[in-house]
Design an enzyme around this catalytic site. Structure first.
Site, PDB file in Angstrom:
ATOM      1  N   GLU A 163       0.351  24.698 -22.698  1.00 16.72           N
ATOM      2  CA  GLU A 163      -0.273  25.558 -21.690  1.00 16.72           C
ATOM      3  C   GLU A 163      -0.931  26.762 -22.346  1.00 16.72           C
ATOM      4  OE1 GLU A 163       1.829  26.213 -18.004  1.00 16.72           O
ATOM      5  OE2 GLU A 163       1.438  28.360 -18.148  1.00 16.72           O
ATOM      6  N   HIS A 170      -4.937  24.906 -13.622  1.00 20.46           N
ATOM      7  CA  HIS A 170      -4.028  25.499 -12.634  1.00 20.46           C
ATOM      8  C   HIS A 170      -4.905  26.101 -11.530  1.00 20.46           C
ATOM      9  CE1 HIS A 170      -0.395  26.288 -15.517  1.00 20.46           C
ATOM     10  NE2 HIS A 170      -1.121  25.294 -15.971  1.00 20.46           N
ATOM     11  N   ALA A 227       2.038  26.232  -1.553  1.00 21.24           N
ATOM     12  CA  ALA A 227       1.348  25.274  -2.422  1.00 21.24           C
ATOM     13  C   ALA A 227       1.134  23.920  -1.751  1.00 21.24           C
ATOM     14  CB  ALA A 227       2.152  25.097  -3.716  1.00 21.24           C
ATOM     15  N   LYS A 281       7.194  18.848  -1.198  1.00 18.96           N
ATOM     16  CA  LYS A 281       5.945  19.070  -1.955  1.00 18.96           C
ATOM     17  C   LYS A 281       5.713  17.916  -2.934  1.00 18.96           C
ATOM     18  CE  LYS A 281       6.027  22.592  -4.928  1.00 18.96           C
ATOM     19  NZ  LYS A 281       5.942  23.941  -5.539  1.00 18.96           N
ATOM     20  N   HIS A 305      13.340  29.301  -6.900  1.00 17.92           N
ATOM     21  CA  HIS A 305      12.267  30.285  -6.793  1.00 17.92           C
ATOM     22  C   HIS A 305      12.837  31.593  -6.236  1.00 17.92           C
ATOM     23  CE1 HIS A 305       8.690  32.362  -5.332  1.00 17.92           C
ATOM     24  NE2 HIS A 305       8.066  31.681  -6.268  1.00 17.92           N
ATOM     25  N   GLN A 339       9.234  25.720 -14.208  1.00 11.76           N
ATOM     26  CA  GLN A 339       9.305  27.060 -14.795  1.00 11.76           C
ATOM     27  C   GLN A 339      10.170  26.937 -16.044  1.00 11.76           C
ATOM     28  OE1 GLN A 339       8.098  29.917 -15.578  1.00 11.76           O
ATOM     29  NE2 GLN A 339       7.775  30.368 -13.404  1.00 11.76           N
ATOM     30  N   ALA A 361      -3.689  34.743 -10.198  1.00 13.30           N
ATOM     31  CA  ALA A 361      -3.453  34.680  -8.752  1.00 13.30           C
ATOM     32  C   ALA A 361      -4.542  35.434  -8.003  1.00 13.30           C
ATOM     33  CB  ALA A 361      -2.081  35.251  -8.424  1.00 13.30           C
ATOM     34  N   GLY A 391       1.089  30.672  -6.019  1.00 12.47           N
ATOM     35  CA  GLY A 391       0.674  31.991  -6.511  1.00 12.47           C
ATOM     36  C   GLY A 391       1.529  33.068  -5.875  1.00 12.47           C
TER      37      GLY A 391
END
Ligand code: FAD
Length: 285
Positions: free
Chosen positions: A17, A77, A125, A165, A149, A175, A51, A108
């Site tokens: 990334e 992304h 999302a 999702k 989260h 993450q 974001a 975001g």
């Protein structure tokens, strides 16, 4: 070029990334990093998105450059909070025209100062996943948070929302986390909800303790006492980097042994730590 869903169906993926550089010097660094990492033949690379659209053009430019100028498959992304549907449609049209086939669909975060908030057609999302699906043949990834989260009201709620999702996406990337147990528990909890989509593990080698500790506290990842103690026992930045690379290598080995379908390295636009972990794992460098 390839769709990441197809890559994951065929074999374990190794991916990197990057973030879009802000200055000419940072752009040179990223170009150098990509040149150093290309021989590792990554399955794909991804480029983050500021974001609310703050890096909209820069993210697009890096992703389109990777698509055009290298042999690597790129993924863009894209965050949805602070965007209206017409903006998202335009961004997706531009990626499709550039031959980009992979989108990481993200919620975001709202700006810290409510005065900076922009009009938004999206809250979560999952709403973006639906629009990316409708916009073309993209392979669609989403974010997973092994340690929950920070805005989730409970562990159960976090997992239920994630399973919903993932049911409409192709795969997730997590993450970062520092202990394999977080990943294993996440996978068990998703399996209990009937979710079997691939979840790629996000790896953040500690190369700068203060920076990674700050990022961990923002993302809800625990910075374990054993890792802090190992870092406390060394003094020079070079030794900190060595401890960080060793710890990340041990985590990667545990994840590979546990059958993780992919490893995704948060490179912070540098190649050294990733190349050292590859070498220590015995992967081709
Ligand atoms: P969501 O899936 O929308 O989840 C956010 C919260 O809302 C969770 O608590 C979830 O449980 C809850 N939720 C979800 N759906 C619902 C619903 N229908 N009703 C009620 N609650 C719901 N940020 C960036 O700005 N740019 C990036 O490039 C970027 N890349 C990332 C890459 C990865 C691999 C990861 C893991 C994170 C990345 N992030 C990035 C951070 C991400 O944007 C933040 O973590 C954000 O706060 C949540 O994103 P999400 O996609 O998980 O959101």
């Amino acid at each position: 070029m390839a769709r990441i869903a197809d890559l994951l169906a065929a074999e374990r993926t190794f991916s990197f990334e990057f973030f879009p550089p802000k200055t000419d010097a940072a752009q040179l660094t990223l170009g150098h990093t990509i040149a150093e990492l290309e021989p590792l033949a990554p399955s794909f690379v991804s480029v983050t998105y500021g974001a609310g659209g703050s890096t909209r053009a820069r993210t697009h430019d890096v992703v389109a450059w990777v698509r055009k100028e290298t042999a690597i498959t790129p993924m863009a992304h894209l965050t949805c909070q602070g965007h209206v549907r017409s903006e998202i449609g335009e961004i997706l049209d531009n990626y499709r025209e550039a031959g980009v086939e992979n989108i990481l669909a993200l919620g975001g975060d709202a700006p810290l100062d409510p005065a900076d908030a922009r009009p938004s057609d999206y809250a979560y999302a999952i709403e973006l996943v639906a629009d990316v699906r409708a916009a073309g043949e993209f392979s669609v990834g989403v974010a997973a948070h092994p340690e929950i989260h920070p805005r989730s009201p409970s562990r159960d709620d976090d997992r239920r929302r994630l399973a919903e999702k993932l049911a409409v996406a192709d795969f997730a990337i997590t993450q970062f986390f520092f202990e394999v147990e977080h990943y294993l528990r996440l996978m068990d909890e998703l399996a209990a909800l009937g979710c079997t989509k691939p979840v790629v593990a996000g790896i953040m080698p500690v190369t700068n303790r203060a920076q990674v500790q700050r990022m961990a506290s923002l993302s809800g990842a625990a910075f374990p006492a054993w890792l802090a103690a190992r870092l406390d026992a060394v003094e020079t930045p070079e030794d900190v980097r060595r401890v960080g690379v060793d710890a990340a290598t041990e985590l990667c080995a545990d994840l590979l042994a546990a059958g993780a379908p992919g490893l995704h390295f948060y490179t912070l636009n540098r190649s050294t730590a990733t190349r050292e972990i590859y070498a220590a794992l015995g992967l081709p460098v």
